[in-house]
Design a protein around this motif. Sequence first.
Motif, PDB file in Angstrom:
ATOM      1  N   PHE A  12       6.770   1.226  -6.526  1.00 17.37           N
ATOM      2  CA  PHE A  12       5.826   1.375  -7.628  1.00 17.37           C
ATOM      3  C   PHE A  12       5.594   2.838  -7.976  1.00 17.37           C
ATOM      4  O   PHE A  12       5.591   3.211  -9.159  1.00 17.37           O
ATOM      5  N   ASP A  13       5.363   3.671  -6.979  1.00 22.74           N
ATOM      6  CA  ASP A  13       5.069   5.081  -7.246  1.00 22.74           C
ATOM      7  C   ASP A  13       6.184   5.736  -8.052  1.00 22.74           C
ATOM      8  O   ASP A  13       5.942   6.468  -9.010  1.00 22.74           O
ATOM      9  N   ASN A  14       7.420   5.468  -7.652  1.00 23.35           N
ATOM     10  CA  ASN A  14       8.574   6.074  -8.305  1.00 23.35           C
ATOM     11  C   ASN A  14       8.713   5.593  -9.749  1.00 23.35           C
ATOM     12  O   ASN A  14       8.896   6.393 -10.675  1.00 23.35           O
ATOM     13  N   VAL A  15       8.623   4.280  -9.947  1.00 27.53           N
ATOM     14  CA  VAL A  15       8.835   3.717 -11.285  1.00 27.53           C
ATOM     15  C   VAL A  15       7.678   4.059 -12.218  1.00 27.53           C
ATOM     16  O   VAL A  15       7.889   4.528 -13.341  1.00 27.53           O
ATOM     17  N   PHE A  16       6.448   3.859 -11.760  1.00 28.70           N
ATOM     18  CA  PHE A  16       5.302   4.078 -12.635  1.00 28.70           C
ATOM     19  C   PHE A  16       5.161   5.545 -13.029  1.00 28.70           C
ATOM     20  O   PHE A  16       4.904   5.865 -14.201  1.00 28.70           O
ATOM     21  N   SER A  17       5.321   6.453 -12.080  1.00 25.11           N
ATOM     22  CA  SER A  17       5.162   7.869 -12.393  1.00 25.11           C
ATOM     23  C   SER A  17       6.223   8.343 -13.379  1.00 25.11           C
ATOM     24  O   SER A  17       5.971   9.230 -14.202  1.00 25.11           O
ATOM     25  N   ALA A  18       7.433   7.756 -13.318  1.00 32.19           N
ATOM     26  CA  ALA A  18       8.475   8.121 -14.278  1.00 32.19           C
ATOM     27  C   ALA A  18       8.196   7.528 -15.644  1.00 32.19           C
ATOM     28  O   ALA A  18       8.375   8.185 -16.679  1.00 32.19           O
ATOM     29  N   LEU A  19       7.735   6.269 -15.679  1.00 26.22           N
ATOM     30  CA  LEU A  19       7.464   5.621 -16.967  1.00 26.22           C
ATOM     31  C   LEU A  19       6.318   6.287 -17.708  1.00 26.22           C
ATOM     32  O   LEU A  19       6.364   6.452 -18.935  1.00 26.22           O
ATOM     33  N   LEU A  56       9.533 -11.022  -3.484  1.00 28.12           N
ATOM     34  CA  LEU A  56       8.930 -10.117  -4.471  1.00 28.12           C
ATOM     35  C   LEU A  56       8.047  -9.137  -3.695  1.00 28.12           C
ATOM     36  O   LEU A  56       6.990  -9.527  -3.179  1.00 28.12           O
ATOM     37  N   ARG A  57       8.477  -7.892  -3.616  1.00 30.24           N
ATOM     38  CA  ARG A  57       7.703  -6.915  -2.848  1.00 30.24           C
ATOM     39  C   ARG A  57       7.486  -5.663  -3.679  1.00 30.24           C
ATOM     40  O   ARG A  57       8.419  -5.133  -4.295  1.00 30.24           O
ATOM     41  N   CYS A  58       6.250  -5.206  -3.656  1.00 34.04           N
ATOM     42  CA  CYS A  58       5.848  -3.995  -4.364  1.00 34.04           C
ATOM     43  C   CYS A  58       5.339  -3.004  -3.322  1.00 34.04           C
ATOM     44  O   CYS A  58       4.372  -3.283  -2.596  1.00 34.04           O
ATOM     45  N   TYR A  59       5.976  -1.841  -3.252  1.00 30.48           N
ATOM     46  CA  TYR A  59       5.633  -0.812  -2.266  1.00 30.48           C
ATOM     47  C   TYR A  59       4.806   0.255  -2.980  1.00 30.48           C
ATOM     48  O   TYR A  59       5.271   0.894  -3.921  1.00 30.48           O
ATOM     49  N   MET A  60       3.560   0.435  -2.504  1.00 29.96           N
ATOM     50  CA  MET A  60       2.609   1.262  -3.239  1.00 29.96           C
ATOM     51  C   MET A  60       1.787   2.137  -2.301  1.00 29.96           C
ATOM     52  O   MET A  60       1.313   1.674  -1.254  1.00 29.96           O
ATOM     53  N   ASN A  61       1.631   3.392  -2.684  1.00 29.84           N
ATOM     54  CA  ASN A  61       0.725   4.283  -1.965  1.00 29.84           C
ATOM     55  C   ASN A  61      -0.683   4.046  -2.506  1.00 29.84           C
ATOM     56  O   ASN A  61      -0.969   4.388  -3.653  1.00 29.84           O
ATOM     57  N   VAL A  94       2.310  -7.010  -1.763  1.00 30.12           N
ATOM     58  CA  VAL A  94       2.112  -5.582  -1.919  1.00 30.12           C
ATOM     59  C   VAL A  94       2.094  -4.927  -0.545  1.00 30.12           C
ATOM     60  O   VAL A  94       1.275  -5.276   0.313  1.00 30.12           O
ATOM     61  N   ILE A  95       2.999  -3.986  -0.351  1.00 30.48           N
ATOM     62  CA  ILE A  95       3.124  -3.282   0.921  1.00 30.48           C
ATOM     63  C   ILE A  95       2.513  -1.896   0.760  1.00 30.48           C
ATOM     64  O   ILE A  95       2.994  -1.081  -0.039  1.00 30.48           O
ATOM     65  N   ASP A  96       1.435  -1.627   1.465  1.00 33.76           N
ATOM     66  CA  ASP A  96       0.790  -0.319   1.394  1.00 33.76           C
ATOM     67  C   ASP A  96       1.644   0.721   2.106  1.00 33.76           C
ATOM     68  O   ASP A  96       2.001   0.558   3.275  1.00 33.76           O
ATOM     69  N   CYS A  97       1.959   1.789   1.390  1.00 30.22           N
ATOM     70  CA  CYS A  97       2.785   2.867   1.939  1.00 30.22           C
ATOM     71  C   CYS A  97       2.066   4.193   1.728  1.00 30.22           C
ATOM     72  O   CYS A  97       2.374   4.936   0.776  1.00 30.22           O
ATOM     73  N   PRO A  98       1.090   4.498   2.580  1.00 30.23           N
ATOM     74  CA  PRO A  98       0.366   5.759   2.413  1.00 30.23           C
ATOM     75  C   PRO A  98       1.271   6.952   2.640  1.00 30.23           C
ATOM     76  O   PRO A  98       2.321   6.848   3.286  1.00 30.23           O
ATOM     77  N   ARG A  99       0.864   8.077   2.125  1.00 32.65           N
ATOM     78  CA  ARG A  99       1.653   9.297   2.235  1.00 32.65           C
ATOM     79  C   ARG A  99       1.720   9.750   3.694  1.00 32.65           C
ATOM     80  O   ARG A  99       0.721   9.804   4.389  1.00 32.65           O
ATOM     81  N   LEU A 100       2.937  10.075   4.140  1.00 38.32           N
ATOM     82  CA  LEU A 100       3.152  10.538   5.508  1.00 38.32           C
ATOM     83  C   LEU A 100       3.178  12.056   5.591  1.00 38.32           C
ATOM     84  O   LEU A 100       2.818  12.639   6.606  1.00 38.32           O
ATOM     85  N   THR A 101       3.657  12.696   4.514  1.00 38.39           N
ATOM     86  CA  THR A 101       3.663  14.148   4.446  1.00 38.39           C
ATOM     87  C   THR A 101       3.008  14.545   3.131  1.00 38.39           C
ATOM     88  O   THR A 101       2.489  13.698   2.395  1.00 38.39           O
ATOM     89  N   HIS A 102       3.060  15.812   2.807  1.00 42.51           N
ATOM     90  CA  HIS A 102       2.417  16.292   1.578  1.00 42.51           C
ATOM     91  C   HIS A 102       3.028  15.673   0.333  1.00 42.51           C
ATOM     92  O   HIS A 102       2.343  15.458  -0.669  1.00 42.51           O
ATOM     93  N   LYS A 104       5.698  12.961   0.552  1.00 38.69           N
ATOM     94  CA  LYS A 104       6.550  11.797   0.807  1.00 38.69           C
ATOM     95  C   LYS A 104       5.776  10.661   1.445  1.00 38.69           C
ATOM     96  O   LYS A 104       4.997  10.869   2.386  1.00 38.69           O
ATOM     97  N   ASN A 105       5.967   9.427   0.903  1.00 37.21           N
ATOM     98  CA  ASN A 105       5.458   8.260   1.609  1.00 37.21           C
ATOM     99  C   ASN A 105       6.644   7.497   2.191  1.00 37.21           C
ATOM    100  O   ASN A 105       7.787   7.930   2.087  1.00 37.21           O
ATOM    101  N   ALA A 106       6.374   6.359   2.787  1.00 37.33           N
ATOM    102  CA  ALA A 106       7.432   5.649   3.506  1.00 37.33           C
ATOM    103  C   ALA A 106       8.038   4.518   2.692  1.00 37.33           C
ATOM    104  O   ALA A 106       8.728   3.660   3.237  1.00 37.33           O
ATOM    105  N   ALA A 107       7.797   4.496   1.373  1.00 38.97           N
ATOM    106  CA  ALA A 107       8.252   3.372   0.562  1.00 38.97           C
ATOM    107  C   ALA A 107       9.762   3.178   0.635  1.00 38.97           C
ATOM    108  O   ALA A 107      10.246   2.049   0.825  1.00 38.97           O
ATOM    109  N   ASP A 108      10.531   4.264   0.494  1.00 34.41           N
ATOM    110  CA  ASP A 108      11.985   4.107   0.472  1.00 34.41           C
ATOM    111  C   ASP A 108      12.514   3.593   1.804  1.00 34.41           C
ATOM    112  O   ASP A 108      13.391   2.721   1.847  1.00 34.41           O
TER     113      ASP A 108
END
Length: 414
Positions: A12-19, A56-61, A94-102, A104-108
């Motif tokens: 989600f983060d990747n697609v939405f931020s680009a759109l 159907l899985r949505c990976y989101m921070n 919906v899979i919660d993927c909080p940010r691991l570094t400044h 990057k999150n773990a979605a990929d």
Amino acid sequence: MARVRAALYLDFDNVFSALIRQDPDVAIQFAEEPGAWLSRLTTSLTVDGPRRWLILRCYMNPGGWVPHPDPSAGTQRLYYSRFRPYFVNAGFEVIDCPRLTHTKNAADIRMVVDAVDALGDPVQHDEFVIASGDSDMTPLLVRLRRADRRTTIVSPADAALAFTSVADRLITSQELLELVQGEPVESEEQPVVVTASGEPEPPASFGQFRDLVTWRFTAAPGPLNLASLAHDLRRQLGTGVDESNWFGFGGFVRALESLRLPHAKFSNHFVWDDSRHGPPETAGGAGSAPEPVVRLSAPLGLPRLPRDMWPPVYQALADYAAGHHFNLTEATRWARDALAEQGVDVSRSAIAFVTRGTAFGGAPLYRTPPPNAEEVATAFADNVLNRAEAAAIALTEEECAEVRSWLGAPDPKA
């Protein structure tokens, strides 16, 4: 028709931020109405037939955000978490993927692990749909191909060629936006019919296309300009050309190549009979691109337009932005038609490429005030050169200036 058992993994983060950088209104619609575009994706832009979604899985921070596109909203940040209920209600896990570094999150990583795990499920998944523009997913696609599974990429931007070339099907950002808005897409308008030999059967009007091209090619006294030929054929064949995306081939040149015209040779802008005509570039044609442009064209997917076509595209997009509430799919259609009235034939896909590049280059057409033609040109050239640098395509300062000149962009040092 049997349904294809499919799995969808959405970053989600990747697609939405680009759109949202390309079209904020449609990006919000994408996030608030996932059930609508998912339903359309079930039967649209398919590889082997309509899909049955087993995963159907949505990976989101949950803490992720982008600057709010509406200044009157009363908040500067648009948090991804507000869209979580919409995806839950649409049947996504919906899979919660909080940010691991400044940054990057773990979605990929989660997407890769889950997709590889799915290969071992008792029920086989025929198609894996990966919604992400992250080229880090390339090894996953290679692994899925090795397992003989169909793969489809839903790319929110111009993804790297090494990434998209591994997939069986690429759904571009233009097609994704049309899907979200409920506009006609190729597979709804031109379903693929399979012949007894197992080969796709082209639409009925393909025969007329073949006859017209063969006649023009045989009668041509010299090389044929591809843009002019495409414009003439579009006028003669009607709207079916665009609705079928050139009869399912994905582009005019690919449709031409499928005809296997005898002795046909192609350059960036021409097709000719090698047994009767000489190459236009070696004959002194002014349309040949300089070497630095040729070097980056294929890796970046740069549209094959001659130098004098770029400025009219920028002006058409600036004119649209100045007189309309921005909508990307409308903008590309409007600009294409406006250019055609001037005798300049440019495909919607090429115009969409410029529009996306302009947005990522820092001058989106929805900006207030809207950018003028020079700002559009500058932002687009900046984006092309930035993408070239990211792709490790080495260009000297002189070569960068040559690329800007070819693209009709002003020299920032002048």
